[in-house]
Design a protein around this motif. Structure first.
Motif, PDB file in Angstrom:
ATOM      1  N   MET B   1      62.061  36.047  25.376  1.00 11.53           N
ATOM      2  CA  MET B   1      60.999  36.826  24.726  1.00 11.53           C
ATOM      3  C   MET B   1      60.380  37.780  25.741  1.00 11.53           C
ATOM      4  O   MET B   1      59.464  37.410  26.479  1.00 11.53           O
ATOM      5  N   PRO B   2      60.906  38.997  25.793  1.00 15.85           N
ATOM      6  CA  PRO B   2      60.455  39.911  26.828  1.00 15.85           C
ATOM      7  C   PRO B   2      58.977  40.279  26.733  1.00 15.85           C
ATOM      8  O   PRO B   2      58.311  40.389  27.742  1.00 15.85           O
ATOM      9  N   VAL B   3      58.452  40.413  25.512  1.00 17.31           N
ATOM     10  CA  VAL B   3      57.043  40.814  25.363  1.00 17.31           C
ATOM     11  C   VAL B   3      56.139  39.770  26.003  1.00 17.31           C
ATOM     12  O   VAL B   3      55.216  40.095  26.759  1.00 17.31           O
ATOM     13  N   ARG B   4      56.438  38.520  25.720  1.00 18.37           N
ATOM     14  CA  ARG B   4      55.643  37.430  26.283  1.00 18.37           C
ATOM     15  C   ARG B   4      55.725  37.446  27.814  1.00 18.37           C
ATOM     16  O   ARG B   4      54.737  37.215  28.505  1.00 18.37           O
ATOM     17  N   ARG B   5      56.917  37.725  28.302  1.00 14.82           N
ATOM     18  CA  ARG B   5      57.124  37.767  29.751  1.00 14.82           C
ATOM     19  C   ARG B   5      56.335  38.911  30.389  1.00 14.82           C
ATOM     20  O   ARG B   5      55.717  38.761  31.430  1.00 14.82           O
ATOM     21  N   TYR B   6      56.361  40.072  29.729  1.00 16.35           N
ATOM     22  CA  TYR B   6      55.608  41.213  30.255  1.00 16.35           C
ATOM     23  C   TYR B   6      54.107  40.941  30.253  1.00 16.35           C
ATOM     24  O   TYR B   6      53.394  41.279  31.196  1.00 16.35           O
ATOM     25  N   LEU B   7      53.653  40.325  29.169  1.00 17.40           N
ATOM     26  CA  LEU B   7      52.220  40.021  29.079  1.00 17.40           C
ATOM     27  C   LEU B   7      51.810  39.058  30.190  1.00 17.40           C
ATOM     28  O   LEU B   7      50.766  39.226  30.821  1.00 17.40           O
ATOM     29  N   LEU B   8      52.656  38.067  30.424  1.00 17.59           N
ATOM     30  CA  LEU B   8      52.376  37.102  31.488  1.00 17.59           C
ATOM     31  C   LEU B   8      52.370  37.799  32.845  1.00 17.59           C
ATOM     32  O   LEU B   8      51.497  37.545  33.694  1.00 17.59           O
ATOM     33  N   PHE B   9      53.314  38.701  33.032  1.00 23.26           N
ATOM     34  CA  PHE B   9      53.400  39.449  34.284  1.00 23.26           C
ATOM     35  C   PHE B   9      52.116  40.273  34.492  1.00 23.26           C
ATOM     36  O   PHE B   9      51.503  40.246  35.569  1.00 23.26           O
ATOM     37  N   ILE B  10      51.697  40.974  33.440  1.00 24.30           N
ATOM     38  CA  ILE B  10      50.486  41.802  33.535  1.00 24.30           C
ATOM     39  C   ILE B  10      49.266  40.925  33.824  1.00 24.30           C
ATOM     40  O   ILE B  10      48.428  41.241  34.670  1.00 24.30           O
ATOM     41  N   TRP B  11      49.191  39.828  33.124  1.00 23.43           N
ATOM     42  CA  TRP B  11      48.074  38.885  33.321  1.00 23.43           C
ATOM     43  C   TRP B  11      48.013  38.438  34.790  1.00 23.43           C
ATOM     44  O   TRP B  11      46.946  38.463  35.420  1.00 23.43           O
ATOM     45  N   LEU B  12      49.149  38.013  35.327  1.00 21.63           N
ATOM     46  CA  LEU B  12      49.157  37.491  36.688  1.00 21.63           C
ATOM     47  C   LEU B  12      48.828  38.579  37.716  1.00 21.63           C
ATOM     48  O   LEU B  12      48.165  38.308  38.721  1.00 21.63           O
ATOM     49  N   VAL B  13      49.278  39.792  37.446  1.00 19.54           N
ATOM     50  CA  VAL B  13      48.962  40.895  38.371  1.00 19.54           C
ATOM     51  C   VAL B  13      47.453  41.183  38.352  1.00 19.54           C
ATOM     52  O   VAL B  13      46.825  41.342  39.401  1.00 19.54           O
ATOM     53  N   ILE B  14      46.877  41.200  37.138  1.00 16.96           N
ATOM     54  CA  ILE B  14      45.426  41.406  37.036  1.00 16.96           C
ATOM     55  C   ILE B  14      44.679  40.245  37.702  1.00 16.96           C
ATOM     56  O   ILE B  14      43.688  40.450  38.412  1.00 16.96           O
ATOM     57  N   HIS B  15      45.188  39.051  37.500  1.00 16.24           N
ATOM     58  CA  HIS B  15      44.578  37.847  38.092  1.00 16.24           C
ATOM     59  C   HIS B  15      44.549  37.959  39.624  1.00 16.24           C
ATOM     60  O   HIS B  15      43.508  37.737  40.255  1.00 16.24           O
ATOM     61  N   LEU B  16      45.683  38.356  40.187  1.00 15.63           N
ATOM     62  CA  LEU B  16      45.739  38.507  41.644  1.00 15.63           C
ATOM     63  C   LEU B  16      44.846  39.656  42.118  1.00 15.63           C
ATOM     64  O   LEU B  16      44.224  39.572  43.174  1.00 15.63           O
TER      65      LEU B  16
END
Lengths: 298, 178
Positions: B1-16
């Motif tokens: 599920m690429p959308v979910r993966r991208y969202l997780l990626f964006i979330w983690l980048v913002i988190h960091l």
């Protein structure tokens, strides 16, 4: 032909189990005084805490002193250690941890509570099955580097770590009781020792994001940092905090580079020369050569 | 599920990114104050980013102490000073961390303690101290006669030869009616 080594994925388990054990130990230690501090008739009026930090949403309906929250917290910690329904367990534990410690009662909390929250979040987000583990590992590594770099930078910008005052105060100021607390006041006669110690801590933290990534220096920085946290635990009595920082360090920079063969069989495997081309060397360990033509550990 | 993966990626980048931003602020590099009650504050508090790492494992290096004067019920009973003690090491550490709020009563920055800000913070510190003192007296079945907030100043390393003991100053004294 040299193949880039795969990272040992057990680091996720170390992070999960380490976090669970520290939370369990920390909470077990707090248990005898829990109701005195956090109960309805606790140490201070809960309305004062609520004025400072209003509770969030539905959590406001469940006071922190409610009896079933305590066994619930212990059970969730045990489930996290066991790795049962990790994501659900970690989510519930994070919410409970927030409710009990870092929300309304934030004035009673200290560093370990917040670090534990970060670790629990990573337990939720990081997959247990190793899927894309390298990406998630980089997130954890980056976070640890951010923590140390800015801590070192803060020390570098102020004068108290340059002249040893901060270290002197940290180690000798009353208020930090621990099982092992030698009286080091006599060392006040040797200020150069404290100056050197202050600079050592500063350099260690500030350069951590550089030297922890370089395979030849990784092991030195890693064990120096573990030593620093052991020192904090012993001299300042911050056991839980130090244990969690050590867990973070080992999860981020020791376990991923530990070869799977060594991980399984200990030091009984005969050492073999490292590959000619530079790979990622296990911190404190020996690189495993690819003698079979296969990837060293998958 | 690429959308979910991208969202997780964006979330983690913002988190960091938020972690880096808050850590840089705590290092005194680039001021950043989260307003209490905002969604970002709740997120940072929930995920542990709000409290950054320090050598003292933030806030436990409190130099403040609460002294409570207690007496047995009765008009002429002897008043004895009392300090809170805890059977659990974690509880002791947490109370020590809690006592940092009393620094809001420090009158000036001349003592080397950073003065935080407002009158409200000072009032909150007094209210907390009174609440703790009254509840401790109640727990022990004694009468509260006074409480004092003291701040300890450790001898400086540079002056250690001449100043081998720390000094105690009162930040606040409250006397109840006998």
């Amino acid at each position: 032909m040299y193949t880039k080594p795969t990272l040992n994925e057990h680091w996720i388990a170390v992070l999960r189990i380490g976090t669970g054990v520290v939370l369990l130990a920390c909470f077990a230690s707090l248990w005898p005084e829990y109701s005195r501090m956090y109960g309805i008739d606790g140490l201070a009026d809960v309305r004062l805490f609520t004025l400072q930090h209003p509770p969030l949403g539905i959590l406001a309906a469940v006071p922190a002193g409610t009896w079933w929250l305590l066994p619930g917290y212990l059970c969730l910690s045990l489930l996290l250690i066991a790795g049962l329904a990790t994501r659900l367990t970690a989510t519930l534990l994070l919410l409970l941890h927030y409710h009990l410690f870092t929300s309304v009662y934030a004035p009673f909390s200290y560093g370990v509570d917040y670090l534990a929250s970060s670790c629990l979040l990573y337990c939720i987000l990081f997959p247990a099955n190793g899927y894309q583990a390298t990406f998630f590992l980089r997130i954890l590594q980056a976070h640890v580097c951010i923590i140390y770099f800015f801590a070192g930078l803060g020390k570098a910008l102020g004068p108290t770590w340059h002249n040893g005052e901060a270290l002197w105060k940290a180690v000798t100021q009353p208020g930090f009781e621990s099982l092992f607390k030698p009286d080091l006041l006599f060392l006040g006669a040797y200020p150069s020792l404290w100056v050197a110690g202050g600079w050592a801590v500063l350099i260690l933290e500030l350069t951590y994001p550089v030297f922890i990534w370089l395979p030849p220096t990784r092991r030195y920085w890693l064990w120096a940092m573990v030593g620093l946290h052991l020192g904090i635990a012993l001299l300042m009595g911050l056991y839980s905090f130090s244990a969690l920082m050590i867990v973070l360090n080992l999860s981020a920079f020791y376990m991923p580079y530990l070869t799977l063969a060594k991980h399984k069989t200990g030091l009984s495997i005969p050492p073999v020369p490292p590959p000619a081309t530079g790979g990622e060397t296990p911190a404190g360990g020996v690189a495993c050569a690819d003698t079979t033509g296969k990837r060293p550990y998958v | 599920m690429p959308v979910r993966r991208y969202l997780l990626f964006i979330w983690l980048v913002i988190h960091l990114g938020l972690a880096a931003r808050l850590n840089s602020a705590s290092a005194g590099l680039w001021a950043f104050q989260l307003s209490e009650g905002s969604a970002l504050t709740h997120y940072a508090r929930l995920t542990g980013l709000i409290c950054t790492y320090g050598f003292f494992s933030p806030r436990v290096a409190s130099p403040c102490f609460l002294e409570i004067g207690l007496a047995a019920p009765g008009r002429n009973s002897e008043v004895r000073p009392h300090y809170l003690s805890f059977a659990s090491h974690e509880a002791r550490l947490r109370f020590h961390s809690f006592s940092t709020i009393f620094l809001d009563l420090a009158p000036t920055a001349r003592d080397g303690f950073a003065r935080t800000d407002t009158l409200l913070a000072g009032r909150m510190a007094k209210a907390f101290a009174r609440s703790v003192a009254e509840r401790e007296a109640q727990r022990l079945g004694k009468q509260l006669r006074y409480f004092r907030i003291l701040v300890y100043r450790h001898p400086q390393l540079a002056a250690y030869g001449g100043e081998t003991t720390g000094t105690l100053n009162y930040l606040y004294v409250y006397q109840t009616d006998p």
